[in-house]
Scaffold this active site. Structure first.
Site, PDB file in Angstrom:
ATOM      1  N   LYS A  48      -1.489  -3.733  -0.763  1.00 25.63           N
ATOM      2  CA  LYS A  48      -1.098  -3.039  -1.997  1.00 25.63           C
ATOM      3  C   LYS A  48       0.263  -3.539  -2.475  1.00 25.63           C
ATOM      4  O   LYS A  48       1.148  -3.836  -1.649  1.00 25.63           O
ATOM      5  CB  LYS A  48      -1.061  -1.531  -1.721  1.00 25.63           C
ATOM      6  CG  LYS A  48      -0.869  -0.663  -2.963  1.00 25.63           C
ATOM      7  CD  LYS A  48      -1.005   0.816  -2.595  1.00 25.63           C
ATOM      8  CE  LYS A  48      -0.757   1.723  -3.775  1.00 25.63           C
ATOM      9  NZ  LYS A  48      -0.914   3.162  -3.433  1.00 25.63           N
ATOM     10  N   SER A  65      -3.878   6.176  -6.036  1.00 25.01           N
ATOM     11  CA  SER A  65      -3.235   5.060  -6.682  1.00 25.01           C
ATOM     12  C   SER A  65      -3.605   3.700  -6.091  1.00 25.01           C
ATOM     13  O   SER A  65      -3.332   2.669  -6.715  1.00 25.01           O
ATOM     14  CB  SER A  65      -1.706   5.220  -6.621  1.00 25.01           C
ATOM     15  OG  SER A  65      -1.256   5.166  -5.281  1.00 25.01           O
ATOM     16  N   SER A  80      -3.768   8.949  -2.089  1.00 23.94           N
ATOM     17  CA  SER A  80      -3.913   7.669  -2.788  1.00 23.94           C
ATOM     18  C   SER A  80      -4.710   6.609  -2.044  1.00 23.94           C
ATOM     19  O   SER A  80      -5.019   5.558  -2.603  1.00 23.94           O
ATOM     20  CB  SER A  80      -2.530   7.088  -3.120  1.00 23.94           C
ATOM     21  OG  SER A  80      -1.940   7.830  -4.139  1.00 23.94           O
TER      22      SER A  80
END
Lengths: 420, 58
Positions: free
Chosen positions: A73, A148, A172
């Site tokens: 990420k 997210s 997330s």
């Protein structure tokens, strides 16, 4: 064929040299990113794969994950690679150091495929808050991919990476995992070092894993877990046998028939507690983007600005007692209630998602989006390990006591294989 | 940029309905003994009334 193999299967074939690390890396790096999963592709990872193959030919014994590519990420610092948090503010930021998790991936000779798309500074539950472009859900393109960690979930689900790292501040990792029908694991707070994870809400943030199955997740977790001298909140998790675990559930679904029904008196207050504490910590953490230290004026999106504004409101001298201090005390009460429940039960089930499913580009007020996190924030507020399994319409989340991550993963593996 | 947080405030104001027992301590994440000392120190510096309790021991 490579794209259909799990991490565990890839690892066996690589070790036997029936596959080369270079072939595996090239397969994934050359795949067209039709879901908008990546913000940056790391072609330099090929050197790691070449090194792995060379050392295997020479007969060197390598870690079990050597040569398995992974997506990371974009809020996890990677030396000499962009780390933007999907924000214009950090568009030109290239860290001078690696996050501890990246160093540990390197120590296991895992090539990094690239940096994945996300909601800006990890604030969002739909993946639509990226400052660059939206991620598409590979399973149901009309729905949001969840957020997210939208890019990490889409990369694993769309077979653009065999496994990926995300971060989980209020769901997330688990929420996008369920939206994209894969597994999402948030370890206990501290079980994986946060050093080099760009902070959103420091008391809630945790690096997590998105995988096709629980065995893959276990392999990566074992490679990443443990104390780190750069993160004073990091801990060593312990192994525990749970031969006859006692289970319970908060909200009934078809998968919890054998578990006891229990109540959580604070269920309705989880979201207010979460949004007060996370926004307060975000306002503090993001104050460093002042246009001086990162060489660029801050250029935040609407959602980030909204949370900074709420954070500053709840921390202002006239409101801090009624909002922030009250939320912190409520959190303590919640932790005590969870401790009490875990005196009687080893694992607690709940759905990952509420019945509401967010469509891509659907217009709504912010609180509608925040309500998507209604169940997931509990594990973050109480520092607990939690895993989301792609079972049923809303997914199944299983939580365990703090520090009992390995027992949770073992139990989750059984649940996924044999049902509950 | 004009940011409206009224919807968020309505959302978080629900917490005022929670009956919070007096003297509920502030929650801290897990701490080693050293870290606990540090947090108690900060508690004293910023708010002498804040009680800090170790809720997750290592």
């Amino acid at each position: 064929m490579i794209g259909k193999l799990s991490v565990t299967e890839l690892s066996i074939l690589l070790k036997k040299r029936e596959l080369s690390a270079v072939d595996v890396f090239k397969y994934y790096i050359n795949k067209e990113d039709k879901y908008g999963a990546y913000l940056f592709k790391n072609t330099e990872g090929l050197k790691v794969a070449e090194d792995v193959d060379k050392r295997r030919v020479q007969g060197e014994k390598l870690p079990v994950l050597a040569g398995i590519p992974i997506a990371v990420k974009d809020n996890i610092c990677t030396k000499d690679m962009p780390t933007t948090c999907a924000s214009k503010t950090l568009e030109e930021f290239i860290p001078m150091y690696n996050a501890t998790v990246v160093d540990r991936l390197n120590a296991h000779n895992m090539p990094i495929l690239g940096k994945t798309n996300m909601d800006e500074f990890a604030m969002g539950s739909t993946g639509e808050n990226s400052a660059f472009f939206k991620t598409i859900n590979p399973i149901s393109p009309e729905l949001s991919p969840g957020g997210s960690s939208s890019g990490s979930a889409a990369a694993v689900s769309g077979r653009l990476a065999p496994i990926a790292l995300g971060s989980d501040t209020g769901g997330s990792v688990r929420m996008p995992a369920q939206m994209c029908k894969i597994c999402g694991f948030k370890p206990s707070y501290g079980a994986i070092s946060r050093f080099g994870l760009i902070a959103f809400a420091s008391s809630l943030d945790q690096i997590g894993i998105l995988s096709q199955n629980v065995s893959d997740c276990k392999l990566i977790f074992d490679a990443l877990r443990g104390r780190d001298s750069y993160d004073m909140t990091s801990i060593d998790v312990f192994d525990k046998k749970n031969l006859n675990p006692k289970t319970a559930y908060f909200i009934k679904n078809e998968s919890c028939l054998k578990a006891d029904e229990i109540n959580l008196s604070m269920l309705q207050y989880l979201l207010p507690i979460y949004y007060i504490i996370s926004s307060a910590e975000a306002a503090s953490n993001l104050s460093r983007y002042d246009g001086v230290r990162y060489g660029k004026d801050s250029e935040f999106g609407v959602e980030v600005m909204r949370r900074i504004e709420l954070g500053n409101f709840v921390l202002s001298s006239e409101n801090v007692g009624e909002y922030y201090n009250r939320a912190c005390r409520a959190r303590a009460l919640l932790c005590k209630e969870m401790d009490k429940l875990f005196e009687s039960y080893d694992f607690i089930f709940m759905p990952t998602m509420t019945d509401k499913v967010q469509k891509l580009n659907e217009k709504c007020v912010p609180s509608d989006i925040y309500s998507l996190d209604a169940y997931t924030v509990l594990a973050n507020l109480a520092y607990l390990p939690a895993i989301s399994l792609p079972i049923g319409e809303n997914g199944v989340t299983i939580m365990a006591r703090h520090g009992e991550d390995t027992a949770l993963l073992k139990f989750a593996e059984e649940v996924l294989a044999n049902g509950i | 940029m004009n940011i409206d947080i009224s919807d968020m405030l309505l959302f978080v104001n629900k917490l005022s309905e929670l009956d919070l027992p007096e003297n509920t301590p502030v929650c801290c994440s897990q701490f080693t003994e050293l870290q606990e000392d540090v947090v108690i120190h900060f508690g004293k510096v910023f708010d002498s009334d804040v009680k800090v309790e170790k809720v997750r021991g290592v």
